[in-house]
Design a protein around this motif. Structure first.
Motif, PDB file in Angstrom:
ATOM      1  N   HIS A  66       0.831  -1.192   0.000  1.00 59.12           N
ATOM      2  CA  HIS A  66       0.000   0.000   0.000  1.00 59.12           C
ATOM      3  C   HIS A  66       0.874   1.254   0.000  1.00 59.12           C
ATOM      4  O   HIS A  66       1.825   1.349   0.744  1.00 59.12           O
ATOM      5  CB  HIS A  66      -0.876  -0.027   1.251  1.00 59.12           C
ATOM      6  CG  HIS A  66      -1.566   1.255   1.508  1.00 59.12           C
ATOM      7  ND1 HIS A  66      -2.801   1.537   0.984  1.00 59.12           N
ATOM      8  CD2 HIS A  66      -1.193   2.350   2.205  1.00 59.12           C
ATOM      9  CE1 HIS A  66      -3.154   2.751   1.369  1.00 59.12           C
ATOM     10  NE2 HIS A  66      -2.209   3.268   2.105  1.00 59.12           N
ATOM     11  N   ASP A  68       0.634   5.764  -1.053  1.00 63.13           N
ATOM     12  CA  ASP A  68      -0.172   6.892  -1.516  1.00 63.13           C
ATOM     13  C   ASP A  68       0.564   7.564  -2.657  1.00 63.13           C
ATOM     14  O   ASP A  68       1.767   7.798  -2.592  1.00 63.13           O
ATOM     15  CB  ASP A  68      -0.417   7.865  -0.369  1.00 63.13           C
ATOM     16  CG  ASP A  68      -1.163   7.179   0.764  1.00 63.13           C
ATOM     17  OD1 ASP A  68      -2.168   6.509   0.465  1.00 63.13           O
ATOM     18  OD2 ASP A  68      -0.722   7.283   1.910  1.00 63.13           O
ATOM     19  N   GLU A  92      -4.747   6.303  -3.137  1.00 65.08           N
ATOM     20  CA  GLU A  92      -4.171   5.089  -2.562  1.00 65.08           C
ATOM     21  C   GLU A  92      -4.055   4.013  -3.638  1.00 65.08           C
ATOM     22  O   GLU A  92      -5.006   3.745  -4.362  1.00 65.08           O
ATOM     23  CB  GLU A  92      -5.057   4.555  -1.446  1.00 65.08           C
ATOM     24  CG  GLU A  92      -5.287   5.568  -0.355  1.00 65.08           C
ATOM     25  CD  GLU A  92      -5.345   4.928   1.027  1.00 65.08           C
ATOM     26  OE1 GLU A  92      -5.384   3.691   1.107  1.00 65.08           O
ATOM     27  OE2 GLU A  92      -5.322   5.679   2.006  1.00 65.08           O
TER      28      GLU A  92
HETATM   29 NI    NI Z   1      -2.881   5.383   2.651  1.00 66.74          NI
END
Ligand code: NI
Ligand code: NI
Ligand code: NI
Lengths: 109, 109, 109
Positions: A66, A68, A92
């Motif tokens: 994960h 951003d 995201e």
């Molecule tokens: Ni995030």
């Protein structure tokens, strides 16, 4: 022998497959949708010796974790100028949900 | 109860399904691609009593095992005659990668 | 952690997904065909804490269990009137084949 099931985003799929192959892992991709992650995902099925499970997890993490991402604004071509956002937006991307399953028998015919 | 996951070539898929059904096994096919075998594969999910696992593996082996096949040469119709191979070519077909997984609970609703 | 694999009919798929999400379960759908049930099925992959397995099974049962449904007769518009059945017909719908698998490691990256 262990079976690793990893649900990842489609956009990380090619990169993960390449990294797995470079490290001599063999994987099968199953078509999947939604749920663990937002829609557009792929389930990798990776069979591996127990001793290499940690390495496989590391590769999945490196290629799918994960994060951003800043997305540049898009000009409102014929769209509603009121909804135009003139600065980069944080989106995201990535992420992986991973299960390691025990295997009782493994065969190659 | 055990769950057998078998990744096989697409071209062996119908034959395997028929053999499994004739032997009272129940299977679900998952769409899958690449990896364990060259692209164009199918993953069978077969649930079975432990006592019948060996029989299921035997059926998978009989219907999907790796073998070399002679392919007749194809005439170079409008193609490059330089690449024409005037004798049969050996091509690898079949093959199965099989995992037998333990099952903690099995239900039919 | 447990991994629940549930093979259900396509027509129960949206209802089941909604019920799972309402109960904070996370599921991934795998495309699948035939076998355990008549063709047109979906395989749900649901990862959950052991303590919530029973609740997940209950939701699957409530939303997918086998039942007989009366289907109203359809008028033979331009079809063969000889095959026209002028009374409701009982059709079997639903059903779920469910495996609960042990999980040795679970990760989210
Ligand atoms: Ni995030
Ligand atoms: Ni060979
Ligand atoms: Ni019935």
């Amino acid at each position: 022998m262990k079976l690793i099931l990893a649900v990842i985003q489609d956009k990380d799929s090619n990169r993960l497959l390449q990294a797995l192959v470079e490290n001599n892992f063999r994987a099968t991709k199953l078509s999947s949708t939604g749920g663990f992650l937002k829609s557009g995902n792929t389930t990798f099925m990776i069979g591996t010796e127990e001793i290499r499970v940690e390495r496989a997890l590391q590769i999945i993490k490196e290629n799918c974790k994960h994060r951003d991402q800043l997305v540049a604004p898009i000009s409102p071509m014929g769209g509603n100028a009121d909804s135009y956002v003139p600065y980069p937006v944080e989106v995201e991307v990535g992420g992986a949900t991973v299960f390691v399953l025990p295997v009782e028998q493994f065969h190659q015919f």
